[in-house]
Motif scaffolding. Structure first.
Motif, mmCIF file in Angstrom:
data_model
loop_
_atom_site.group_PDB
_atom_site.id
_atom_site.type_symbol
_atom_site.label_atom_id
_atom_site.label_comp_id
_atom_site.label_asym_id
_atom_site.label_seq_id
_atom_site.Cartn_x
_atom_site.Cartn_y
_atom_site.Cartn_z
ATOM 1 N N PRO A 68 0.844 -1.203 0.000
ATOM 2 C CA PRO A 68 0.000 0.000 0.000
ATOM 3 C C PRO A 68 0.880 1.254 0.000
ATOM 4 C CG PRO A 68 -0.177 -1.199 2.098
ATOM 5 C CD PRO A 68 0.725 -1.983 1.198
ATOM 6 N N GLY A 69 0.395 2.275 -0.665
ATOM 7 C CA GLY A 69 1.136 3.532 -0.698
ATOM 8 C C GLY A 69 2.080 3.649 -1.872
ATOM 9 N N LYS A 70 2.293 2.580 -2.623
ATOM 10 C CA LYS A 70 3.170 2.636 -3.794
ATOM 11 C C LYS A 70 2.384 3.205 -4.972
ATOM 12 C CE LYS A 70 6.956 0.501 -2.363
ATOM 13 N NZ LYS A 70 8.317 0.844 -2.640
ATOM 14 N N SER A 71 3.067 3.887 -5.866
ATOM 15 C CA SER A 71 2.370 4.419 -7.049
ATOM 16 C C SER A 71 2.402 3.360 -8.145
ATOM 17 C CB SER A 71 3.034 5.712 -7.526
ATOM 18 O OG SER A 71 4.378 5.475 -7.863
ATOM 19 N N PHE A 72 1.240 3.044 -8.677
ATOM 20 C CA PHE A 72 1.093 2.018 -9.693
ATOM 21 C C PHE A 72 1.090 2.658 -11.076
ATOM 22 C CE2 PHE A 72 -1.351 0.292 -5.988
ATOM 23 C CZ PHE A 72 -0.423 -0.656 -5.629
ATOM 24 N N ARG A 73 1.877 2.123 -11.973
ATOM 25 C CA ARG A 73 1.939 2.623 -13.348
ATOM 26 C C ARG A 73 0.887 1.977 -14.239
ATOM 27 N NH1 ARG A 73 8.074 2.979 -15.519
ATOM 28 N NH2 ARG A 73 8.472 5.071 -14.795
ATOM 29 N N SER A 74 0.516 0.750 -13.906
ATOM 30 C CA SER A 74 -0.442 0.026 -14.747
ATOM 31 C C SER A 74 -1.319 -0.850 -13.860
ATOM 32 C CB SER A 74 0.297 -0.851 -15.767
ATOM 33 O OG SER A 74 0.954 -1.914 -15.113
ATOM 34 N N GLU A 75 -2.343 -1.407 -14.449
ATOM 35 C CA GLU A 75 -3.229 -2.306 -13.722
ATOM 36 C C GLU A 75 -2.478 -3.559 -13.284
ATOM 37 O OE1 GLU A 75 -6.438 -3.171 -11.653
ATOM 38 O OE2 GLU A 75 -6.167 -1.302 -12.760
ATOM 39 N N ARG A 76 -1.480 -3.968 -14.070
ATOM 40 C CA ARG A 76 -0.681 -5.150 -13.728
ATOM 41 C C ARG A 76 0.091 -4.935 -12.422
ATOM 42 N NH1 ARG A 76 1.680 -6.672 -18.525
ATOM 43 N NH2 ARG A 76 2.934 -4.817 -18.373
ATOM 44 N N ASP A 77 0.531 -3.705 -12.149
ATOM 45 C CA ASP A 77 1.250 -3.424 -10.898
ATOM 46 C C ASP A 77 0.388 -3.688 -9.671
ATOM 47 O OD1 ASP A 77 3.575 -2.721 -12.171
ATOM 48 O OD2 ASP A 77 3.306 -0.558 -11.931
ATOM 49 N N ARG A 78 -0.919 -3.624 -9.813
ATOM 50 C CA ARG A 78 -1.830 -3.850 -8.694
ATOM 51 C C ARG A 78 -2.029 -5.336 -8.393
ATOM 52 N NH1 ARG A 78 -4.427 0.892 -7.530
ATOM 53 N NH2 ARG A 78 -4.376 2.446 -9.174
ATOM 54 N N LYS A 79 -1.608 -6.199 -9.285
ATOM 55 C CA LYS A 79 -1.816 -7.640 -9.134
ATOM 56 C C LYS A 79 -0.672 -8.266 -8.344
ATOM 57 C CE LYS A 79 -4.744 -8.063 -13.060
ATOM 58 N NZ LYS A 79 -5.991 -7.977 -12.388
ATOM 59 N N PHE A 80 -0.954 -9.457 -7.780
ATOM 60 C CA PHE A 80 0.072 -10.223 -7.084
ATOM 61 C C PHE A 80 0.978 -10.867 -8.129
ATOM 62 C CE2 PHE A 80 1.337 -14.502 -5.656
ATOM 63 C CZ PHE A 80 2.218 -14.120 -4.667
ATOM 64 N N ALA A 81 2.269 -10.685 -7.989
ATOM 65 C CA ALA A 81 3.229 -11.276 -8.913
ATOM 66 C C ALA A 81 4.052 -12.331 -8.178
ATOM 67 C CB ALA A 81 4.157 -10.207 -9.491
ATOM 68 N N ALA A 82 4.376 -13.381 -8.885
ATOM 69 C CA ALA A 82 5.248 -14.424 -8.338
ATOM 70 C C ALA A 82 6.255 -14.781 -9.423
ATOM 71 C CB ALA A 82 4.436 -15.656 -7.940
ATOM 72 N N ALA A 83 7.508 -14.672 -9.096
ATOM 73 C CA ALA A 83 8.570 -15.016 -10.046
ATOM 74 C C ALA A 83 9.106 -16.392 -9.679
ATOM 75 C CB ALA A 83 9.681 -13.987 -9.998
ATOM 76 N N ASN A 105 4.801 -14.499 -13.198
ATOM 77 C CA ASN A 105 3.363 -14.695 -13.356
ATOM 78 C C ASN A 105 2.608 -13.671 -12.525
ATOM 79 O OD1 ASN A 105 3.199 -17.166 -15.023
ATOM 80 N ND2 ASN A 105 4.327 -18.040 -13.312
ATOM 81 N N TYR A 106 1.552 -13.138 -13.108
ATOM 82 C CA TYR A 106 0.684 -12.191 -12.416
ATOM 83 C C TYR A 106 -0.650 -12.870 -12.157
ATOM 84 C CZ TYR A 106 4.072 -8.592 -13.448
ATOM 85 O OH TYR A 106 5.213 -7.851 -13.482
ATOM 86 N N TYR A 107 -1.152 -12.728 -10.929
ATOM 87 C CA TYR A 107 -2.396 -13.368 -10.495
ATOM 88 C C TYR A 107 -3.370 -12.310 -10.003
ATOM 89 C CZ TYR A 107 0.474 -17.602 -10.323
ATOM 90 O OH TYR A 107 1.309 -18.640 -10.649
ATOM 91 N N ASP A 108 -4.676 -12.594 -10.161
ATOM 92 C CA ASP A 108 -5.686 -11.703 -9.594
ATOM 93 C C ASP A 108 -5.658 -11.755 -8.073
ATOM 94 O OD1 ASP A 108 -6.843 -10.445 -11.793
ATOM 95 O OD2 ASP A 108 -8.100 -12.173 -12.233
ATOM 96 N N HIS A 109 -5.401 -12.971 -7.516
ATOM 97 C CA HIS A 109 -5.391 -13.157 -6.066
ATOM 98 C C HIS A 109 -4.241 -14.073 -5.677
ATOM 99 C CE1 HIS A 109 -9.349 -11.366 -5.976
ATOM 100 N NE2 HIS A 109 -9.724 -12.204 -6.929
ATOM 101 N N GLU A 110 -3.706 -13.823 -4.504
ATOM 102 C CA GLU A 110 -2.681 -14.699 -3.940
ATOM 103 C C GLU A 110 -3.405 -15.789 -3.161
ATOM 104 O OE1 GLU A 110 1.184 -14.481 -0.958
ATOM 105 O OE2 GLU A 110 -0.112 -12.743 -1.177
ATOM 106 N N ARG A 111 -3.253 -17.043 -3.607
ATOM 107 C CA ARG A 111 -3.954 -18.145 -2.955
ATOM 108 C C ARG A 111 -3.040 -19.364 -2.899
ATOM 109 N NH1 ARG A 111 -8.430 -21.963 -4.685
ATOM 110 N NH2 ARG A 111 -7.512 -21.636 -6.706
ATOM 111 N N TYR A 112 -3.031 -20.026 -1.734
ATOM 112 C CA TYR A 112 -2.189 -21.199 -1.526
ATOM 113 C C TYR A 112 -3.044 -22.383 -1.103
ATOM 114 C CZ TYR A 112 1.659 -17.849 -1.413
ATOM 115 O OH TYR A 112 2.549 -16.865 -1.735
ATOM 116 N N GLU A 113 -2.659 -23.569 -1.527
ATOM 117 C CA GLU A 113 -3.242 -24.818 -1.048
ATOM 118 C C GLU A 113 -2.096 -25.738 -0.668
ATOM 119 O OE1 GLU A 113 -5.979 -26.688 -3.713
ATOM 120 O OE2 GLU A 113 -7.279 -24.933 -3.807
ATOM 121 N N ASN A 114 -2.131 -26.206 0.568
ATOM 122 C CA ASN A 114 -1.066 -27.070 1.090
ATOM 123 C C ASN A 114 0.315 -26.454 0.897
ATOM 124 O OD1 ASN A 114 -2.909 -29.045 1.897
ATOM 125 N ND2 ASN A 114 -2.895 -29.954 -0.149
#
Length: 159
Positions: A68-83, A105-114
């Motif tokens: 929070p508080g970071k300036s986003f340049r694009s809609e992709r910056d708002r998504k959860f990223a995992a490298a 990879n960019y995800y709409d939500h950060e979600r984990y299973e096991n």
């Protein structure tokens, strides 16, 4: 006097035996990744666990959560990223070579299973294979897409 000399020699001998030469220390592979909108993610693993092997890929997953508080340049910056970075090290002492590739990879939500990241990525960006020479205790920057900073270092210090 002889007794004092004997004790001094014994102390010096014990100190010499207890010190570990740097050649015998386990080397660590320290990495740090940060996107323009996330905090840094630092991961350290033993270098020998990433040695190149046939039919084996070594990977490290870096979650890059937007802060929070970071300036986003694009809609992709708002998504959860995992490298996901695939890393293979050449054997040796001190100086080694790392082969690094992967994908972001960019995800709409950060979600984990096991304990594993799950879900469909919205967008996937490949990271082409790069061969990086490593020198002990000298960080190296690896070029990644999407303005992501990634540095790797071979170190003999403990994590």
């Amino acid at each position: 006097m002889n007794r004092l000399t004997g004790i001094a020699i014994l102390c010096l001998a014990l100190m010499g035996c207890s010190s570990v030469p740097s050649d015998n220390r386990a080397l660590n592979f320290k990495t740090e990744m940060q996107s323009p909108v996330s905090g840094p993610t630092t991961i350290t693993v033993t270098a020998d666990s990433l040695l190149k092997q046939e039919n084996t890929r070594h990977l490290i997953l870096y979650p890059l959560r937007p802060l929070p508080g970071k300036s986003f340049r694009s809609e992709r910056d708002r998504k959860f990223a995992a490298a996901t970075m695939y890393i293979e090290l050449s054997p040796g002492k001190g100086n080694r070579t790392a082969e690094i590739s992967g994908e972001i990879n960019y995800y709409d939500h950060e979600r984990y299973e096991n304990g594993h990241l799950v879900g469909d990525s919205v967008r996937s960006i490949p990271v082409p294979l790069q061969t990086v020479p490593l020198t002990l205790n000298k960080p190296v920057s690896v070029s990644l897409p999407q303005r992501i900073r990634y540095s790797v270092m071979l170190t003999d210090s403990q994590p």
